[in-house]
Design a protein around this motif. Structure first.
Motif, PDB file in Angstrom:
ATOM      1  N   SER A  41     -28.122  12.793  27.684  1.00  0.00           N
ATOM      2  CA  SER A  41     -27.302  14.072  27.149  1.00  0.00           C
ATOM      3  C   SER A  41     -27.534  14.258  25.731  1.00  0.00           C
ATOM      4  O   SER A  41     -28.036  13.498  24.846  1.00  0.00           O
ATOM      5  CB  SER A  41     -25.948  13.518  27.172  1.00  0.00           C
ATOM      6  N   GLY A  60     -27.246   2.828  22.909  1.00  0.00           N
ATOM      7  CA  GLY A  60     -26.384   2.446  23.955  1.00  0.00           C
ATOM      8  C   GLY A  60     -26.581   1.374  24.499  1.00  0.00           C
ATOM      9  O   GLY A  60     -27.665   0.373  24.316  1.00  0.00           O
ATOM     10  N   ILE A  75     -11.985  11.815  22.422  1.00  0.00           N
ATOM     11  CA  ILE A  75     -13.651  12.000  22.507  1.00  0.00           C
ATOM     12  C   ILE A  75     -13.898  12.689  21.241  1.00  0.00           C
ATOM     13  O   ILE A  75     -15.224  12.509  20.637  1.00  0.00           O
ATOM     14  CB  ILE A  75     -14.125  12.194  23.766  1.00  0.00           C
ATOM     15  N   MET A  94     -17.387   5.475  24.317  1.00  0.00           N
ATOM     16  CA  MET A  94     -16.732   7.092  24.681  1.00  0.00           C
ATOM     17  C   MET A  94     -15.278   6.547  25.385  1.00  0.00           C
ATOM     18  O   MET A  94     -14.261   7.264  25.263  1.00  0.00           O
ATOM     19  CB  MET A  94     -17.770   7.678  25.308  1.00  0.00           C
ATOM     20  N   ALA A  95     -15.485   5.568  26.027  1.00  0.00           N
ATOM     21  CA  ALA A  95     -14.083   4.896  27.059  1.00  0.00           C
ATOM     22  C   ALA A  95     -12.971   4.380  26.134  1.00  0.00           C
ATOM     23  O   ALA A  95     -11.862   4.251  26.579  1.00  0.00           O
ATOM     24  CB  ALA A  95     -14.474   4.285  28.027  1.00  0.00           C
ATOM     25  N   GLY A 117     -25.220   2.816  29.043  1.00  0.00           N
ATOM     26  CA  GLY A 117     -25.339   3.855  27.866  1.00  0.00           C
ATOM     27  C   GLY A 117     -24.160   3.837  26.915  1.00  0.00           C
ATOM     28  O   GLY A 117     -23.972   2.654  26.333  1.00  0.00           O
ATOM     29  N   ASN A 118     -23.750   5.037  26.433  1.00  0.00           N
ATOM     30  CA  ASN A 118     -22.868   4.971  25.452  1.00  0.00           C
ATOM     31  C   ASN A 118     -21.216   5.280  26.072  1.00  0.00           C
ATOM     32  O   ASN A 118     -20.411   5.460  25.356  1.00  0.00           O
ATOM     33  CB  ASN A 118     -22.954   6.196  24.495  1.00  0.00           C
ATOM     34  N   LEU A 119     -20.989   4.940  27.232  1.00  0.00           N
ATOM     35  CA  LEU A 119     -19.650   5.261  27.812  1.00  0.00           C
ATOM     36  C   LEU A 119     -18.849   3.872  27.450  1.00  0.00           C
ATOM     37  O   LEU A 119     -17.557   4.491  27.348  1.00  0.00           O
ATOM     38  CB  LEU A 119     -20.174   4.820  29.537  1.00  0.00           C
ATOM     39  N   PHE A 124     -27.546  10.943  23.382  1.00  0.00           N
ATOM     40  CA  PHE A 124     -26.817  10.064  23.758  1.00  0.00           C
ATOM     41  C   PHE A 124     -26.932   9.733  25.230  1.00  0.00           C
ATOM     42  O   PHE A 124     -27.315  10.579  25.743  1.00  0.00           O
ATOM     43  CB  PHE A 124     -25.225   9.939  23.525  1.00  0.00           C
ATOM     44  N   ARG A 125     -26.575   8.601  25.861  1.00  0.00           N
ATOM     45  CA  ARG A 125     -26.566   8.452  27.376  1.00  0.00           C
ATOM     46  C   ARG A 125     -25.142   8.202  27.898  1.00  0.00           C
ATOM     47  O   ARG A 125     -24.295   7.232  27.175  1.00  0.00           O
ATOM     48  CB  ARG A 125     -27.425   7.113  27.618  1.00  0.00           C
ATOM     49  N   MET A 126     -24.957   8.602  28.765  1.00  0.00           N
ATOM     50  CA  MET A 126     -23.729   8.398  29.958  1.00  0.00           C
ATOM     51  C   MET A 126     -24.329   7.880  31.060  1.00  0.00           C
ATOM     52  O   MET A 126     -24.860   8.627  32.158  1.00  0.00           O
ATOM     53  CB  MET A 126     -22.982   9.832  30.026  1.00  0.00           C
ATOM     54  N   GLY A 127     -24.227   6.551  31.149  1.00  0.00           N
ATOM     55  CA  GLY A 127     -24.948   5.886  32.047  1.00  0.00           C
ATOM     56  C   GLY A 127     -26.364   5.945  32.020  1.00  0.00           C
ATOM     57  O   GLY A 127     -26.708   5.743  31.064  1.00  0.00           O
TER      58      GLY A 127
END
Length: 112
Positions: A83, A43, A59, A53-54, A48-50, A76-79
């Motif tokens: 996760s 990420g 998704i 994903m966005a 992260g990986n946002l 993975f990271r969301m911010g």
């Protein structure tokens, strides 16, 4: 005319050095991954990986691509939130079974 060494050193005051050192330390800490985590996409710092994903409104298709590339369990990271996605039903059945076993266990209240 090329800058001299003295001129470059004059530009590097203590605040600049501390800012660069802090940036390097933050980058090292962020990109360091514990060895016991499953594989996953790299990420960006902070987000992260946002972004990946966005960029899609589906998704689940992104998760399917990750499953093909990284396997049934993906890190993975969301911010700044760490996760993991469990992407196969066999893995989910095992997790639900383990959760059910641990939730059914009763503990005796402690006598004080």
């Amino acid at each position: 005319m090329l800058p001299t060494v003295d001129h470059v050193l004059d530009l590097l005051d203590i605040h600049t050095c501390l800012a660069l050192l802090s940036l390097l330390l933050f980058t090292y800490i962020y990109f360091r991954r514990p060895k016991n985590l499953p594989p996953g996409p790299r990420g960006w710092p902070i987000v992260g990986n946002l972004p990946s994903m966005a960029k899609t409104d589906k998704i689940h298709l992104e998760f399917m691509e990750w499953q093909k590339k990284y396997g049934p369990v993906v890190y993975f990271r969301m911010g700044m939130l760490v996760s993991m996605a469990f992407l196969l039903t066999d893995v989910l059945k095992i997790l639900f079974h383990l959760c059910r076993e641990s939730c059914n266990r009763t503990t005796e209240p402690a006598i004080v």
